[in-house]
Design an enzyme around this catalytic site. Structure first.
Site, PDB file in Angstrom:
ATOM      1  N   ASP A   1      40.535  -8.793  29.890  1.00 58.43           N
ATOM      2  CA  ASP A   1      41.833  -9.458  30.032  1.00 58.43           C
ATOM      3  C   ASP A   1      42.688  -9.135  28.805  1.00 58.43           C
ATOM      4  O   ASP A   1      42.170  -8.749  27.761  1.00 58.43           O
ATOM      5  CB  ASP A   1      41.645 -10.978  30.136  1.00 58.43           C
ATOM      6  CG  ASP A   1      41.044 -11.386  31.472  1.00 58.43           C
ATOM      7  OD1 ASP A   1      41.089 -10.576  32.415  1.00 58.43           O
ATOM      8  OD2 ASP A   1      40.523 -12.514  31.562  1.00 58.43           O
TER       9      ASP A   1
ATOM     10  N   LYS B   1      46.633 -10.281  33.089  1.00 59.04           N
ATOM     11  CA  LYS B   1      47.708 -10.838  33.895  1.00 59.04           C
ATOM     12  C   LYS B   1      48.972 -11.027  33.073  1.00 59.04           C
ATOM     13  O   LYS B   1      49.886 -11.698  33.482  1.00 59.04           O
ATOM     14  CB  LYS B   1      47.278 -12.171  34.491  1.00 59.04           C
ATOM     15  CG  LYS B   1      46.046 -12.047  35.366  1.00 59.04           C
ATOM     16  CD  LYS B   1      45.758 -13.342  36.084  1.00 59.04           C
ATOM     17  CE  LYS B   1      44.617 -13.184  37.069  1.00 59.04           C
ATOM     18  NZ  LYS B   1      43.339 -12.921  36.408  1.00 59.04           N
TER      19      LYS B   1
ATOM     20  N   MET C   1      48.112 -23.219  28.674  1.00 54.44           N
ATOM     21  CA  MET C   1      49.173 -22.617  29.509  1.00 54.44           C
ATOM     22  C   MET C   1      50.262 -23.640  29.822  1.00 54.44           C
ATOM     23  O   MET C   1      50.726 -23.722  30.960  1.00 54.44           O
ATOM     24  CB  MET C   1      48.570 -22.052  30.809  1.00 54.44           C
ATOM     25  CG  MET C   1      47.556 -20.953  30.559  1.00 54.44           C
ATOM     26  SD  MET C   1      46.604 -20.492  31.990  1.00 54.44           S
ATOM     27  CE  MET C   1      45.421 -21.809  32.092  1.00 54.44           C
TER      28      MET C   1
HETATM   29  C1  LIG Z   1      43.688 -18.004  31.201  1.00 50.26           C
HETATM   30  S1  LIG Z   1      43.573 -19.199  29.912  1.00 50.26           S
HETATM   31  C2  LIG Z   1      42.028 -18.773  29.237  1.00 50.26           C
HETATM   32  C3  LIG Z   1      41.475 -19.780  28.254  1.00 50.26           C
HETATM   33  C4  LIG Z   1      40.168 -19.307  27.617  1.00 50.26           C
HETATM   34  N1  LIG Z   1      39.145 -19.158  28.615  1.00 50.26           N
HETATM   35  C5  LIG Z   1      39.680 -20.205  26.481  1.00 50.26           C
HETATM   36  O1  LIG Z   1      38.531 -20.684  26.522  1.00 50.26           O
HETATM   37  O2  LIG Z   1      40.416 -20.374  25.500  1.00 50.26           O
HETATM   38  C6  LIG Z   1      44.739 -18.506  28.793  1.00 50.26           C
HETATM   39  C7  LIG Z   1      45.380 -19.589  27.950  1.00 50.26           C
HETATM   40  O3  LIG Z   1      44.484 -19.999  26.939  1.00 50.26           O
HETATM   41  C8  LIG Z   1      45.193 -20.302  25.758  1.00 50.26           C
HETATM   42  N2  LIG Z   1      44.802 -19.339  24.725  1.00 50.26           N
HETATM   43  C9  LIG Z   1      43.865 -18.386  24.822  1.00 50.26           C
HETATM   44  N3  LIG Z   1      43.743 -17.730  23.652  1.00 50.26           N
HETATM   45  C10 LIG Z   1      44.640 -18.286  22.804  1.00 50.26           C
HETATM   46  C11 LIG Z   1      44.994 -18.043  21.451  1.00 50.26           C
HETATM   47  N4  LIG Z   1      44.401 -17.107  20.736  1.00 50.26           N
HETATM   48  N5  LIG Z   1      45.970 -18.817  20.903  1.00 50.26           N
HETATM   49  C12 LIG Z   1      46.560 -19.797  21.609  1.00 50.26           C
HETATM   50  N6  LIG Z   1      46.267 -20.060  22.896  1.00 50.26           N
HETATM   51  C13 LIG Z   1      45.317 -19.322  23.485  1.00 50.26           C
HETATM   52  C14 LIG Z   1      46.677 -20.204  26.114  1.00 50.26           C
HETATM   53  O4  LIG Z   1      47.087 -21.456  26.621  1.00 50.26           O
HETATM   54  C15 LIG Z   1      46.629 -19.156  27.207  1.00 50.26           C
HETATM   55  O5  LIG Z   1      47.783 -19.196  28.013  1.00 50.26           O
END
Ligand SMILES: C[S@@+](CC[C@H](N)C(=O)[O-])C[C@H]1O[C@@H](n2cnc3c(N)ncnc32)[C@H](O)[C@@H]1O
Length: 239
Positions: free
Chosen positions: A35, A57, A172
């Site tokens: 991803d 995405k 998100m």
């Molecule tokens: C599809 S979700 C996946 C979350 C992921 N599985 C997790 O455990 O963090 C993607 C969302 O996770 C959050 N996210 C993931 N990585 C991030 C980061 N490095 N900094 C801030 N938000 C993050 C944001 O809200 C982003 O839109």
């Protein structure tokens, strides 16, 4: 003979937050389907010659539909020995993991799941905040700020989310937070509840902004930018 799929949680982005198992599976993979938030230096652990396939995405590209990603995963697993399916944070949190597990099960392809550091946990650590507190935050809740159509989910438990004695993390949620805040405030969440906007956690552009929930809603109404972000609110005092 089909291959084997390792779902690997890549953590929030900093390669030092990969687990030893994640690095091991990346080194041994014939193909890595990743991803957008799991790209960059993390992919440097894959061996040279491995196929690296972006199925993200974001990044201004047309989004591959989830069934297309699941089909691609099955096809790669059918023709390669070791596949890594790399997802940001922990694969089991808001990562559409279930669709891909179902596709593999239906195709009879074996898999394992390697946990990763969730971005929510990394955000709290970066800000020096314990998510639980002995007296004031005995509960932590993770929610998504958007449903499959990108809107604020209609079935959110607003009473639970307005509880000022819980730490809440919204994934998100930048675009929908102003609307969520109005609903939470109507359900009793005080406007001066501490909030943290955690952007690009552990990445080169990490930004941690401390506000109240009311000010955060105003801030996001004015613009959201495109960094990945989490919203934390509740008893978030430092230390
Ligand atoms: C599809 S979700 C996946 C979350 C992921 N599985 C997790 O455990 O963090 C993607 C969302 O996770 C959050 N996210 C993931 N990585 C991030 C980061 N490095 N900094 C801030 N938000 C993050 C944001 O809200 C982003 O839109």
């Amino acid at each position: 003979m089909s291959g084997f799929v390792s779902f690997v949680g890549s953590g929030p982005g900093d390669p030092e937050l990969l687990t030893l198992k994640a690095v091991d599976r990346l080194r041994r993979a014939d193909a890595v389907l990743f991803d957008d938030l799991s790209s960059g230096p993390i992919l440097g652990h894959a061996r040279s010659g491995a196929d690296l396939i972006g199925v993200g995405k974001r990044a201004g590209r047309a989004s591959p539909r989830q069934h297309h990603v699941s089909r691609l995963l099955v096809e790669y697993a059918q023709s390669n020995q070791r596949i890594v399916r790399l997802k940001s944070g922990d694969s089991g949190l808001f990562g559409r993991l279930e669709e891909e597990l179902i596709a593999l099960r239906e195709a009879g392809i074996p898999y394992e799941i390697i946990p990763g550091v969730p971005s929510a946990i990394a955000a709290a650590a970066a800000a020096g905040i314990p998510l639980t507190r002995r007296l004031s935050a005995r509960r932590v809740q993770f929610v998504t700020g958007h449903d499959i159509s990108g809107q604020l989910p209609e079935d959110m438990n607003l009473l639970a989310l307005a509880d000022p004695m819980a730490s809440t993390v919204v994934f998100m949620g930048k675009r929908t937070f102003p609307k969520l805040y109005e609903a939470l405030h109507a359900h009793g969440l005080p406007g001066d509840t501490p909030a943290l906007l955690a952007e690009d956690v552990s990445g080169p552009h990490q930004r941690l902004t401390r506000l109240t929930v009311a000010d955060l809603a105003d801030h996001l109404r004015a613009g959201i930018g495109d960094a990945p972000a989490l919203i934390l609110y509740g008893p978030l005092a430092e230390g």
